[in-house]
Design an enzyme around this catalytic site. Structure first.
Site, PDB file in Angstrom:
ATOM      1  N   ARG A  38       6.855  -8.988  16.211  1.00  0.00           N
ATOM      2  CA  ARG A  38       7.319  -7.630  15.895  1.00  0.00           C
ATOM      3  C   ARG A  38       6.229  -6.617  16.227  1.00  0.00           C
ATOM      4  O   ARG A  38       5.053  -6.833  15.901  1.00  0.00           O
ATOM      5  CB  ARG A  38       7.681  -7.544  14.412  1.00  0.00           C
ATOM      6  CG  ARG A  38       8.089  -6.156  13.945  1.00  0.00           C
ATOM      7  CD  ARG A  38       8.608  -6.219  12.514  1.00  0.00           C
ATOM      8  NE  ARG A  38       9.010  -4.927  12.045  1.00  0.00           N
ATOM      9  CZ  ARG A  38       8.244  -4.128  11.303  1.00  0.00           C
ATOM     10  NH1 ARG A  38       7.022  -4.500  10.966  1.00  0.00           N
ATOM     11  NH2 ARG A  38       8.699  -2.961  10.899  1.00  0.00           N
ATOM     12  N   HIS A  88       4.805   0.228  -0.090  1.00  0.00           N
ATOM     13  CA  HIS A  88       5.515  -0.576   0.906  1.00  0.00           C
ATOM     14  C   HIS A  88       4.601  -1.656   1.472  1.00  0.00           C
ATOM     15  O   HIS A  88       3.383  -1.609   1.286  1.00  0.00           O
ATOM     16  CB  HIS A  88       6.093   0.326   2.015  1.00  0.00           C
ATOM     17  CG  HIS A  88       5.100   1.183   2.719  1.00  0.00           C
ATOM     18  ND1 HIS A  88       4.590   2.351   2.181  1.00  0.00           N
ATOM     19  CD2 HIS A  88       4.495   1.052   3.923  1.00  0.00           C
ATOM     20  CE1 HIS A  88       3.742   2.902   3.031  1.00  0.00           C
ATOM     21  NE2 HIS A  88       3.658   2.130   4.094  1.00  0.00           N
ATOM     22  N   HIS A  91       0.852  -1.200   0.000  1.00  0.00           N
ATOM     23  CA  HIS A  91       0.000   0.000   0.000  1.00  0.00           C
ATOM     24  C   HIS A  91       0.882   1.243   0.000  1.00  0.00           C
ATOM     25  O   HIS A  91       2.078   1.162   0.291  1.00  0.00           O
ATOM     26  CB  HIS A  91      -0.900   0.014   1.253  1.00  0.00           C
ATOM     27  CG  HIS A  91      -0.126   0.161   2.534  1.00  0.00           C
ATOM     28  ND1 HIS A  91       0.547  -0.896   3.123  1.00  0.00           N
ATOM     29  CD2 HIS A  91       0.122   1.244   3.316  1.00  0.00           C
ATOM     30  CE1 HIS A  91       1.167  -0.477   4.215  1.00  0.00           C
ATOM     31  NE2 HIS A  91       0.937   0.831   4.357  1.00  0.00           N
ATOM     32  N   ASP A 142       0.784   5.153   1.859  1.00  0.00           N
ATOM     33  CA  ASP A 142       0.068   5.806   2.957  1.00  0.00           C
ATOM     34  C   ASP A 142      -0.708   7.002   2.411  1.00  0.00           C
ATOM     35  O   ASP A 142      -0.240   7.705   1.521  1.00  0.00           O
ATOM     36  CB  ASP A 142       1.055   6.256   4.047  1.00  0.00           C
ATOM     37  CG  ASP A 142       1.647   5.072   4.806  1.00  0.00           C
ATOM     38  OD1 ASP A 142       1.146   3.940   4.642  1.00  0.00           O
ATOM     39  OD2 ASP A 142       2.609   5.285   5.567  1.00  0.00           O
TER      40      ASP A 142
HETATM   41  O1  LIG Z   1       4.795  -1.969  10.525  1.00  0.00           O
HETATM   42  C1  LIG Z   1       5.418  -1.582   9.539  1.00  0.00           C
HETATM   43  O2  LIG Z   1       6.548  -1.933   9.295  1.00  0.00           O
HETATM   44  C2  LIG Z   1       4.771  -0.656   8.535  1.00  0.00           C
HETATM   45  C3  LIG Z   1       3.416  -0.162   8.939  1.00  0.00           C
HETATM   46  C4  LIG Z   1       2.743   0.612   7.847  1.00  0.00           C
HETATM   47  O3  LIG Z   1       3.165   0.650   6.716  1.00  0.00           O
HETATM   48  C5  LIG Z   1       1.514   1.358   8.157  1.00  0.00           C
HETATM   49  O4  LIG Z   1       1.041   1.306   9.307  1.00  0.00           O
HETATM   50  O5  LIG Z   1       0.982   2.030   7.235  1.00  0.00           O
HETATM   51 FE   LIG Z   2       2.141   2.180   5.529  1.00  0.00          FE
END
Ligand SMILES: O=C(O)CCC(=O)C(=O)O
Ligand SMILES: [Fe+2]
Length: 190
Positions: A135, A125, A68, A70
């Protein structure tokens, strides 16, 4: 939520907000048309999100977070020293973003691509899961007020760089994301 955790999150949010509004907010505020009933100088709002990715025995068959971009102007990510986020590079391969002790990852969001008339590109990403550790990551999103109109910075437009995007409201863009997801930016191309 227990009061101590609540206080820590509140301080983290205020810290991230200070950092991003100082670097990005002023740039952004010069382009935004505030809703008529508001005239405060800070046109931004923010969200702090906690992400939790459980240990996964079969990492080939599960994804932590699907690819996605952001919606935000800018996102700050704290990986807590365990890698997981990958960015799509050159339209060809996924590259791991290795955590750096004490550093935050800065992610350019779609609304920054609009405001900068495409100079800063929002990055595709995703997050992968891990077969040995649980994690946890924290993401801070800086975005516009939902009823503020976001448009590109006029000084970035000239005959060599014509306007690329139609103006949108913060909420209008969020709704577009819900309906057409990763095609939201192209759907507002001029
Ligand atoms: O947790 C991650 O590494 C990325 C989180 C992410 O891309 C988001 O919350 O939009
Ligand atoms: Fe993100």
């Amino acid at each position: 939520m227990p009061p101590r955790v609540d206080g820590v999150l509140f301080r983290a949010t205020i810290g991230c907000r200070g950092l991003t509004v100082e670097k990005v907010g002023q740039f952004y505020s010069s382009t935004v048309v505030p809703a008529s009933d508001k005239n405060e100088s800070d046109q931004t709002q923010c969200v702090l999100q906690l992400n939790s990715y459980s240990v996964c025995p079969d990492t080939d068959r599960a994804m932590g977070l699907a690819p996605h971009t952001d919606t935000s102007l800018v996102t700050l990510l704290n990986q807590c020293n365990i890698n997981g986020i990958q960015v799509y590079q050159d339209g060809a391969r996924w590259v791991v973003v290795e955590p750096v002790e004490g550093a935050l990852v800065v992610i350019v969001g779609d609304l920054m691509q609009i405001v900068s008339n495409g100079r800063f590109k929002s990055v595709l990403h995703r997050s992968v899961v891990n077969n040995t550790c649980h994690r946890v990551s924290t993401t801070f999103f800086l975005g516009p007020w939902s009823d503020a109109e976001v448009s590109l910075l006029r000084k970035l437009v000239d005959s060599a760089h014509p306007p690329l995007y139609q103006p949108v409201t913060g909420e209008g863009y969020v709704q577009l994301k819900y309906t057409v997801f990763n095609k939201a930016l192209e759907s507002i191309c001029v």
